[in-house]
Design a protein around this motif. Structure first.
Motif, PDB file in Angstrom:
ATOM      1  N   ASP A   1       0.777  -1.174   0.002  1.00  0.00           N
ATOM      2  CA  ASP A   1      -0.007   0.039  -0.090  1.00  0.00           C
ATOM      3  C   ASP A   1       0.956   1.222   0.119  1.00  0.00           C
ATOM      4  OD1 ASP A   1      -1.856   1.999   0.352  1.00  0.00           O
ATOM      5  OD2 ASP A   1      -2.360   1.500   2.436  1.00  0.00           O
TER       6      ASP A   1
ATOM      7  N   THR B   1       7.118   6.436  -2.566  1.00  0.00           N
ATOM      8  CA  THR B   1       5.779   6.714  -2.573  1.00  0.00           C
ATOM      9  C   THR B   1       5.624   8.076  -3.029  1.00  0.00           C
ATOM     10  OG1 THR B   1       4.901   5.250  -0.912  1.00  0.00           O
ATOM     11  CG2 THR B   1       3.345   6.827  -1.643  1.00  0.00           C
TER      12      THR B   1
ATOM     13  N   GLU C   1       9.240   1.682   6.216  1.00  0.00           N
ATOM     14  CA  GLU C   1       9.310   0.309   7.094  1.00  0.00           C
ATOM     15  C   GLU C   1      10.028   0.750   8.541  1.00  0.00           C
ATOM     16  OE1 GLU C   1      11.188  -3.395   5.747  1.00  0.00           O
ATOM     17  OE2 GLU C   1      12.929  -2.553   5.778  1.00  0.00           O
ATOM     18  N   VAL C   2      10.873   1.743   8.375  1.00  0.00           N
ATOM     19  CA  VAL C   2      11.689   1.835   9.722  1.00  0.00           C
ATOM     20  C   VAL C   2      11.027   2.954  10.652  1.00  0.00           C
ATOM     21  CG1 VAL C   2      14.111   1.250   8.802  1.00  0.00           C
ATOM     22  CG2 VAL C   2      13.147   3.626   8.298  1.00  0.00           C
TER      23      VAL C   2
ATOM     24  N   CYS D   1      11.499  -0.910  -1.850  1.00  0.00           N
ATOM     25  CA  CYS D   1      11.455  -2.114  -1.388  1.00  0.00           C
ATOM     26  C   CYS D   1      10.083  -2.436  -0.993  1.00  0.00           C
ATOM     27  CB  CYS D   1      12.640  -2.045  -0.250  1.00  0.00           C
ATOM     28  SG  CYS D   1      11.612  -1.207   1.500  1.00  0.00           S
ATOM     29  N   GLY D   2       9.920  -3.831  -0.360  1.00  0.00           N
ATOM     30  CA  GLY D   2       8.743  -4.249   0.067  1.00  0.00           C
ATOM     31  C   GLY D   2       8.140  -3.830   1.420  1.00  0.00           C
ATOM     32  N   GLY D   3       8.760  -2.636   2.077  1.00  0.00           N
ATOM     33  CA  GLY D   3       8.576  -2.391   3.315  1.00  0.00           C
ATOM     34  C   GLY D   3       7.570  -0.978   3.581  1.00  0.00           C
ATOM     35  N   THR D   4       7.166  -0.686   2.262  1.00  0.00           N
ATOM     36  CA  THR D   4       6.371   0.689   2.359  1.00  0.00           C
ATOM     37  C   THR D   4       5.026   0.120   3.034  1.00  0.00           C
ATOM     38  OG1 THR D   4       7.146   1.005   0.181  1.00  0.00           O
ATOM     39  CG2 THR D   4       5.377   2.424   0.833  1.00  0.00           C
ATOM     40  N   ASN D   5       4.615   0.854   4.080  1.00  0.00           N
ATOM     41  CA  ASN D   5       3.477   0.463   4.674  1.00  0.00           C
ATOM     42  C   ASN D   5       2.581   1.856   4.658  1.00  0.00           C
ATOM     43  OD1 ASN D   5       1.834  -1.346   5.899  1.00  0.00           O
ATOM     44  ND2 ASN D   5       2.981  -1.542   7.957  1.00  0.00           N
ATOM     45  N   ARG D   6       1.538   1.607   4.022  1.00  0.00           N
ATOM     46  CA  ARG D   6       0.577   2.836   3.926  1.00  0.00           C
ATOM     47  C   ARG D   6       1.194   3.992   3.393  1.00  0.00           C
ATOM     48  NH1 ARG D   6      -0.888   0.033   8.636  1.00  0.00           N
ATOM     49  NH2 ARG D   6      -2.507  -1.750   8.298  1.00  0.00           N
ATOM     50  N   GLY D   7       2.039   3.857   2.632  1.00  0.00           N
ATOM     51  CA  GLY D   7       2.832   4.978   2.243  1.00  0.00           C
ATOM     52  C   GLY D   7       3.785   5.582   3.162  1.00  0.00           C
TER      53      GLY D   7
ATOM     54  N   PRO E   1       4.802  -5.128   6.707  1.00  0.00           N
ATOM     55  CA  PRO E   1       4.196  -4.157   5.631  1.00  0.00           C
ATOM     56  C   PRO E   1       3.634  -5.108   4.536  1.00  0.00           C
ATOM     57  CG  PRO E   1       6.419  -3.461   6.373  1.00  0.00           C
ATOM     58  CD  PRO E   1       6.113  -4.751   7.253  1.00  0.00           C
TER      59      PRO E   1
END
Ligand code: SF4
Ligand code: SF4
Lengths: 296, 216
Positions: A164, B179, B169-170, B160-166, A232
């Motif tokens: 997302d 984003t 990850e850190v 990377c795959g760590g994007t979380n709601r835009g 995530p």
């Protein structure tokens, strides 16, 4: 001898891979048991590379053990801990020891792991890493120097179908395919309607690869909630959480196995994608049970 | 553009000045004043802290811009009081500390950690890095958002795959650089730039460490 993973990818069969997570130890007893339990039941065994930025027994070493025991290893390599030279020389070593499959990942941030003060490398990213392997196969290392001897890998990459926002993720995914990824293992998926929509998009891309849906075994409602909040791109639907909650304490694992098997069966019967990648995270011993219940 | 600094833990400073009885303090009137790490107020506070430890402060000054060549003259003008000190505690960025060291003929101890070259927000309480001087600027591909400094992993081929709601990850509070880049490129109708595959960065162009000088 196990069928090379590359040949399996070329066939029409439903592909099944599973994951081995090395311990933070030189005592490899339990891991070796898991390898023996799974090596003949699946088409390939992934080995995680200092997963979640937690230092452990190496992926490369574990792949050699799998190979020695007659399994088909898939070497996971991240860009977090090694620069291009170290990645290249590890690949030469891997090839010389009969390892033929590599799964390329960016790698988690150092800050989420157990060596928070370490220097993160990220000399390459996953797209550049795939291209580097293809260039090495053509006889050139990344410094442009001639490389002698045979060298060839079946290269995979990952994607997060529920990232997302998804659009930037899809762009990166396309680049991985264009760079030469032959197979894709996805981040955990639970909502199959959403996954179907993702697959429709992926099937429209110019470059194609075999896609294996990521199945992470749920062991409790708490774990599912934790993943929703902290991992995530992973979203466990409320329905599954309720199912896990309603199960008796001793039956929760059984419930998780049932959910995983149901997902796998639906994916297979509905031909949603080309296979599954099962991640049991510490519960590798129940993977045969998942396979049985899935009719595999 | 400012050099952003942060005060060191006092315990670390204490360790470095353990054997010194007489100390001279230098602050900076430019970036360190803005960061509230090495202006007049901070220098005076430091003076008090040192005195509380039983040290003698032989003198202090806040030079206009510590990194400037004029610091040489300022140091020479204070030669007497500096000479009376065992070491100089320098409350400036690393550049200022080196400037002082080059001309004072005394051991220097930095009181600050130099974090990055960055910008300040309107109220000057938050500082953010804008450029890491990577030697190979890619802003033309990213609609002017720097992925080297604003992406936690410095990725140049997308997220990377760590994007979380835009978010990254850190840090759940921090926007994911990719984003932002995606959104701006989309607005400009130039997503094609993001589809281009970028080759690995050439770290030979980063003029460090050990060869950080360059002739025009
Ligand atoms: S890409 Fe490099 S040179 Fe350009 S702004 Fe970012 S760090 Fe600075
Ligand atoms: S989440 Fe975004 S900003 Fe953070 S490391 Fe990944 S790509 Fe970079």
């Amino acid at each position: 001898m196990k069928t090379p993973f590359k040949e399996i990818l070329a066939s029409d069969r439903f592909i099944v891979t599973a994951e081995i997570g090395p311990p933070k130890s030189t005592d490899l007893h339990e891991m070796t048991e898991h390898i023996d339990l799974l090596k003949d039941r699946v088409d390939g065994l992934n080995v995680t590379d200092n997963q979640s930025s937690v230092m452990r027994y190496p992926s490369l070493g574990t792949c050699i053990i799998i190979k020695e025991r007659g399994g088909e290893p898939i070497l996971q390599m991240t860009c977090r801990d090694r620069n291009r030279m170290a990645l290249e020389s590890d690949l030469l070593f891997a090839y010389s020891r009969g390892i033929r499959n590599v799964l390329v990942l960016t790698g988690d941030a150092v800050a989420v792991g157990d060596h928070k003060e370490a220097k993160a490398v990220f000399d390459l990213d996953s797209v550049q890493f795939i291209k580097m392997i293809r260039s090495m196969e053509a006889g050139r290392d990344l410094g442009g120097n001639e490389l002698k001897g045979e060298f060839s890998f079946c290269v995979g990459a990952i994607v997060t179908p529920e990232a997302d926002p998804i659009e930037p993720q899809l762009l990166k995914f396309k680049k991985k395919l264009a760079a030469g990824a032959e197979f894709i293992q996805t981040q955990a998926i639970y909502d199959l309607d959403k996954f179907k929509r993702f697959m429709d998009i992926a099937r429209g891309f110019k470059y194609q690869a075999k896609i294996l849906a990521g199945i992470v075994l749920l062991t409790s409602a708490g774990m599912a909630k934790y993943m929703n909040e902290n991992v995530p791109g992973v979203m466990v639907p409320q329905g599954f959480i309720d199912e896990l909650k309603s199960a008796q304490k001793d039956d929760r694992l059984k419930k998780g196995i049932e959910i995983a098997s149901r997902l796998i069966r639906t994916i297979r019967e509905g031909k949603l994608c080309d296979g599954v990648h099962i991640m049991a995270i510490g519960k590798e011993d129940v993977v045969p049970k998942i396979l049985e219940e899935s009719g595999l | 553009m400012k050099t952003i600094t942060k005060e060191k833990e006092f315990a670390e400073i204490e360790k470095r000045i353990k054997d010194a009885r007489n100390i001279y303090i230098i602050g900076c009137g430019t970036c360190a004043t803005l960061c509230k790490t090495g202006g007049k107020g901070e220098v005076l506070k430091m003076k008090e802290k040192l005195q509380n430890l039983g040290k003698k402060v032989t003198g202090w000054m806040v030079v206009p811009t510590a990194c400037d060549i004029l610091t040489k003259e300022a140091v020479e003008a204070e030669a007497e009081t500096i000479k009376a000190a065992d070491l100089i505690l320098v409350m400036t960025c690393g550049f200022g500390v080196q400037r002082v060291a080059d001309h004072a003929g005394k051991l220097v101890v930095p009181a600050l950690d130099t974090l990055f070259i960055g910008k300040e927000d309107e109220v000057q309480t938050e500082f953010s890095q804008v450029c890491a001087q990577c030697g190979e600027c890619v802003l033309g591909l990213t609609a002017g958002i720097c992925p080297i400094t604003s992406c936690h992993k410095g990725l140049i081929n997308g997220p990377c795959g760590g994007t979380n709601r835009g978010k990254c990850e850190v840090d759940k509070e921090k926007d994911c650089a990719w984003t932002l880049i995606y959104n701006r490129l989309k607005e400009l109708n130039r997503l094609d730039l993001m589809e281009e595959c970028q080759s690995p960065k050439n770290y030979q162009k980063v003029l460090k460490p050990g060869k950080a000088s360059f002739k025009q």
